[in-house]
Design a protein around this motif. Structure first.
Motif, PDB file in Angstrom:
ATOM      1  N   SER A   1     -34.629  42.066 -44.928  1.00  0.00           N
ATOM      2  CA  SER A   1     -33.549  42.447 -44.030  1.00  0.00           C
ATOM      3  C   SER A   1     -32.244  41.766 -44.401  1.00  0.00           C
ATOM      4  O   SER A   1     -31.157  42.356 -44.292  1.00  0.00           O
ATOM      5  CB  SER A   1     -33.927  42.120 -42.585  1.00  0.00           C
TER       6      SER A   1
ATOM      7  N   ARG B   1     -45.664  45.834 -40.100  1.00  0.00           N
ATOM      8  CA  ARG B   1     -46.089  44.752 -39.196  1.00  0.00           C
ATOM      9  C   ARG B   1     -47.432  45.086 -38.547  1.00  0.00           C
ATOM     10  O   ARG B   1     -48.343  44.253 -38.508  1.00  0.00           O
ATOM     11  CB  ARG B   1     -45.024  44.522 -38.123  1.00  0.00           C
ATOM     12  N   SER B   2     -47.543  46.309 -38.024  1.00  0.00           N
ATOM     13  CA  SER B   2     -48.734  46.667 -37.260  1.00  0.00           C
ATOM     14  C   SER B   2     -49.915  47.051 -38.137  1.00  0.00           C
ATOM     15  O   SER B   2     -51.066  46.744 -37.807  1.00  0.00           O
ATOM     16  CB  SER B   2     -48.413  47.821 -36.305  1.00  0.00           C
TER      17      SER B   2
ATOM     18  N   PHE C   1     -40.403  48.875 -40.949  1.00  0.00           N
ATOM     19  CA  PHE C   1     -40.803  47.517 -40.587  1.00  0.00           C
ATOM     20  C   PHE C   1     -41.922  47.547 -39.548  1.00  0.00           C
ATOM     21  O   PHE C   1     -42.870  46.747 -39.608  1.00  0.00           O
ATOM     22  CB  PHE C   1     -39.599  46.752 -40.032  1.00  0.00           C
TER      23      PHE C   1
ATOM     24  N   PRO D   1     -45.853  39.384 -42.554  1.00  0.00           N
ATOM     25  CA  PRO D   1     -45.253  38.391 -41.647  1.00  0.00           C
ATOM     26  C   PRO D   1     -43.750  38.571 -41.493  1.00  0.00           C
ATOM     27  O   PRO D   1     -43.079  39.144 -42.351  1.00  0.00           O
ATOM     28  CB  PRO D   1     -45.601  37.065 -42.322  1.00  0.00           C
ATOM     29  N   ALA D   2     -43.237  38.016 -40.399  1.00  0.00           N
ATOM     30  CA  ALA D   2     -41.807  38.127 -40.089  1.00  0.00           C
ATOM     31  C   ALA D   2     -40.939  37.459 -41.143  1.00  0.00           C
ATOM     32  O   ALA D   2     -39.813  37.884 -41.395  1.00  0.00           O
ATOM     33  CB  ALA D   2     -41.536  37.518 -38.711  1.00  0.00           C
ATOM     34  N   SER D   3     -41.454  36.405 -41.774  1.00  0.00           N
ATOM     35  CA  SER D   3     -40.661  35.701 -42.786  1.00  0.00           C
ATOM     36  C   SER D   3     -40.348  36.603 -43.982  1.00  0.00           C
ATOM     37  O   SER D   3     -39.235  36.576 -44.530  1.00  0.00           O
ATOM     38  CB  SER D   3     -41.401  34.446 -43.258  1.00  0.00           C
ATOM     39  N   SER D   4     -41.319  37.416 -44.391  1.00  0.00           N
ATOM     40  CA  SER D   4     -41.090  38.338 -45.509  1.00  0.00           C
ATOM     41  C   SER D   4     -40.119  39.438 -45.111  1.00  0.00           C
ATOM     42  O   SER D   4     -39.245  39.835 -45.893  1.00  0.00           O
ATOM     43  CB  SER D   4     -42.412  38.956 -45.965  1.00  0.00           C
ATOM     44  N   LEU D   5     -40.256  39.928 -43.886  1.00  0.00           N
ATOM     45  CA  LEU D   5     -39.345  40.958 -43.406  1.00  0.00           C
ATOM     46  C   LEU D   5     -37.923  40.431 -43.300  1.00  0.00           C
ATOM     47  O   LEU D   5     -36.953  41.161 -43.559  1.00  0.00           O
ATOM     48  CB  LEU D   5     -39.810  41.478 -42.046  1.00  0.00           C
ATOM     49  N   ALA D   6     -37.786  39.160 -42.937  1.00  0.00           N
ATOM     50  CA  ALA D   6     -36.461  38.568 -42.808  1.00  0.00           C
ATOM     51  C   ALA D   6     -35.745  38.510 -44.157  1.00  0.00           C
ATOM     52  O   ALA D   6     -34.530  38.753 -44.242  1.00  0.00           O
ATOM     53  CB  ALA D   6     -36.569  37.165 -42.213  1.00  0.00           C
TER      54      ALA D   6
ATOM     55  N   LYS E   1     -34.323  49.159 -42.750  1.00  0.00           N
ATOM     56  CA  LYS E   1     -35.486  48.488 -42.169  1.00  0.00           C
ATOM     57  C   LYS E   1     -36.747  49.109 -42.764  1.00  0.00           C
ATOM     58  O   LYS E   1     -37.615  49.619 -42.066  1.00  0.00           O
ATOM     59  CB  LYS E   1     -35.487  48.644 -40.641  1.00  0.00           C
TER      60      LYS E   1
END
Length: 334
Positions: A109, A95-96, A91, A101-106, A116
């Motif tokens: 997850s 990200r870096s 993750f 975006p955080a929404s896709s990672l959420a 992760k």
């Protein structure tokens, strides 16, 4: 080969505990051990075992599932594939470095809270399913048929019921989400039906996956590939032999298939010995002091030559062949 041994274990499990007088008792298989080899120079070898009871249970469940599928849709079994290679990214990396975006990672997850990771396209088969759909190396695969993807197993599970059909594949590329319609390839699920243990090298007809990575030899035979080199054998690592290489020639004679490898020794010295199951003779008929010169080709096309000293007493040539009645083992008689 390990699956075949497990299948035999499952069959043996159903045999009666006692047999009529004069009949041999069935061999009891306690576990199936598999050797894994990683080419990371020097090679790393791992041996892992699966209890026979566990393997038998899985095989029986798989056989029942296959029978139900065959009754519902009688056709040859196929293997669904996007014809690409994957790698996992953390993750933090996506990200870096990718800006995911955080929404896709959420979503990922929530699907696999214990992991992760995100999967990225490492390599594409030219003209394969993913390539034709427009995927590129470096793409992040977010979901397949609306199922989030956290690892290669997730992708395989998502593809399992969709061989030969088109599914939506959600991809992250260039700071944006793209959706591709991918026609899932239906690959034949043919398994291994013959292999040789030749001077300690486990050899088989070159697998399709190897051909795709190495490049198919157009119009030519698939050749013979060394899948593993057994420790302490005449072809052990100390002699410079390595797994994941193709045998091009032995003593200057081209090797096109397993038959060439099996017949090579007798073709040279004129022996007419035969194996225990009727196959043509073995490969170690030139005496224990004679050396064998082997030409090999690696995945990058580099050719190198190695020699070995046969040891027919402790390392005879062994053929495993799948027949209608099960696996048959033939040991070289010379």
């Amino acid at each position: 080969v390990s699956a075949a041994v497990a299948a035999e274990a499952a069959t043996a499990e159903d045999l009666p505990a006692s047999l009529p007088s004069g009949e041999a008792s069935p061999t009891t298989v306690a576990a199936i051990f598999v050797e894994f080899v990683y080419d990371c120079g020097p090679e790393c070898h791992y041996v892992m075992g699966v209890p026979a009871a566990t393997a038998c249970g899985l095989l029986k469940a798989a056989i029942k599932s296959a029978e139900r599928a065959a009754n519902a849709s009688p056709m040859a079994p196929v293997f669904p594939s996007l014809e690409l290679e994957l790698r996992e990214l953390s993750f933090a990396d996506v990200r870096s470095k990718k800006g995911l975006p955080a929404s896709s990672l959420a979503k990922i997850s929530a699907w696999r809270p214990e992991r992760k990771t995100v999967i990225a396209v490492e390599r594409l088969l030219d003209g394969g399913a993913a390539s034709q759909a427009g995927l590129r190396e470096g793409d992040l695969l977010l979901s397949a048929n609306e199922q989030p993807l956290s690892g290669p197993v997730d992708l395989q599970l998502a593809l399992a019921p969709h061989a030969g059909t088109r599914i939506p594949l959600q991809v992250w590329r260039g700071n944006a989400i793209h959706t591709f319609g991918v026609d899932v390839a239906s690959l034949p699920a043919d398994g291994v039906d013959r292999c040789l243990c030749w001077h300690g090298m486990m050899c088989m007809t070159t697998p399709r996956a190897y051909e795709e990575v190495w490049g198919k030899r157009r119009g030519g035979p698939r050749g013979v590939t060394v899948l593993s080199v057994l420790l302490g054998s005449p072809s052990g690592e100390e002699e410079g032999f390595r797994s994941n290489t193709r045998i091009a020639a032995v003593d200057g004679q081209p090797i096109h298939d397993l038959g060439d490898l099996w017949n090579h020794g007798h073709g040279r010295n004129g022996s007419s010995g035969r194996g225990s199951s009727g196959g043509s003779g073995g490969l170690t008929g030139r005496g224990p002091q004679a050396s064998v010169v082997v030409s090999l080709v690696d995945g990058d096309g580099f050719v190198y030559v190695r020699s070995l000293c046969p040891d027919p007493v402790f390392w005879p040539t062994v053929e495993l062949r799948l027949t209608a009645s099960g696996w048959v083992r033939t040991i070289s008689s010379t």
